[in-house]
Write a protein that holds these residues in place. Sequence first.
Motif, PDB file in Angstrom:
ATOM      1  N   TYR A  26       0.919  -1.019   0.333  1.00 53.14           N
ATOM      2  CA  TYR A  26      -0.122  -0.070   0.082  1.00 53.14           C
ATOM      3  C   TYR A  26       0.874   1.189   0.029  1.00 53.14           C
ATOM      4  N   ALA A  39       1.894  -5.769   2.520  1.00 52.71           N
ATOM      5  CA  ALA A  39       0.778  -6.431   3.000  1.00 52.71           C
ATOM      6  C   ALA A  39       0.744  -7.927   2.627  1.00 52.71           C
ATOM      7  N   GLY A  97      -3.569 -10.024   6.378  1.00 56.18           N
ATOM      8  CA  GLY A  97      -3.590  -9.756   4.868  1.00 56.18           C
ATOM      9  C   GLY A  97      -4.568 -10.391   4.027  1.00 56.18           C
ATOM     10  N   THR A 119      -7.960  -9.666   3.784  1.00 55.80           N
ATOM     11  CA  THR A 119      -8.797  -8.634   2.894  1.00 55.80           C
ATOM     12  C   THR A 119      -7.929  -8.172   1.722  1.00 55.80           C
ATOM     13  N   THR A 120      -6.557  -8.044   1.814  1.00 59.51           N
ATOM     14  CA  THR A 120      -5.772  -7.420   0.785  1.00 59.51           C
ATOM     15  C   THR A 120      -5.579  -8.512  -0.216  1.00 59.51           C
ATOM     16  N   ARG A 174      -8.818  -8.341  -2.328  1.00 58.92           N
ATOM     17  CA  ARG A 174      -8.715  -7.172  -3.034  1.00 58.92           C
ATOM     18  C   ARG A 174      -7.765  -7.303  -4.513  1.00 58.92           C
ATOM     19  N   LEU A 177      -7.626  -3.269  -5.480  1.00 60.69           N
ATOM     20  CA  LEU A 177      -6.411  -2.558  -4.795  1.00 60.69           C
ATOM     21  C   LEU A 177      -6.353  -1.320  -4.794  1.00 60.69           C
ATOM     22  N   HIS A 181      -7.972   1.454  -3.002  1.00 58.41           N
ATOM     23  CA  HIS A 181      -7.223   1.500  -1.472  1.00 58.41           C
ATOM     24  C   HIS A 181      -5.777   1.824  -1.841  1.00 58.41           C
ATOM     25  N   GLY A 189      -3.487   0.500  -2.976  1.00 57.25           N
ATOM     26  CA  GLY A 189      -2.472  -0.723  -3.134  1.00 57.25           C
ATOM     27  C   GLY A 189      -1.977  -0.917  -4.307  1.00 57.25           C
TER      28      GLY A 189
END
Length: 264
Positions: free
Chosen positions: A15, A21, A44, A46-47, A50, A56, A59, A61
């Motif tokens: 990010y 992440a 990590g 949710t990352t 995404r 991503l 956010h 990312g």
Amino acid sequence: MASGALAVHDLSVSYGKAVQALRRVTLEVPEGAVTAVLGANGAGKTTLLRAISGTLSFHRGSVDEGTITLGDRPLNGLRPAAVVAAGVVQVPEGRRVFGRLSVEENLKAGALGAPDRSGTATSRERVLELFPVLAERAKQRAGLLSGGEQQMLAIGRALMARPKVLLLDEPTLGLAPLMAERISETIIEINRQGTSVLLIEQNAALALELATTAHVLEVGAVTLHGDAAELADSDEVRRRYLGMTHEDDAVRLERPPTLEKWTA
Ligand code: ATP
């Protein structure tokens, strides 16, 4: 690799170029399987979703290295709508539904992600069979549904896009045990009907119950992975994630575990 498998290979994500992440995460959701990813807050999970769903950048990312593929098709760099069109559909965390729209309208919105219009009536039937309460509440504003019903609607809306792979982010979080049990049973049924599932869970007991294979994420890296039943039986997972040891079995055997107990 199986033909329709969702495969994540050596995926690293950061990010704002500052927070790393995910570090070289590799995992696969074989066609027709349920794969779980377990991990504590901030691991990590949710990352990962995404990155797969192409969200991503919303956010700040970005993917630094690695690949995400569905069968032979690369998903990296696709816009979210293209990922949905490819057959990978996420049920957002926190059971987000369009609160001002009716249940029916939410389902129609989900159908916009389907590859064509011809299967919409069949998908709708399937969703209402899985969640009869959504038929009863068809005209009601989604914002007035209970938390569990909103989760059903969020899953139903995703199914309207006719996914090959369903991405579920902590689907039972915050639900009462009975509702959590119903959602879990429905996930099993959705999978039985042919949809692969990537299940993100903090509740290790529940995830290991539903999944075929599981991966444990810690601070952005996969530290354990394998057959879900074997992981559930391993001392390390039992001690660290299930809060029990094999000695506890003597007590547990007197009362066999129920799904309600797992999700409590
Ligand atoms: P939780 O269960 O709490 O949602 P998680 O396992 O889903 O946790 P992520 O939300 O993916 O974890 O977060 C992984 C790491 O990335 C954490 O250190 C988090 O602080 C950081 N992170 C997440 N989103 C952002 C963002 N938009 N900007 C900067 N850092 C972020």
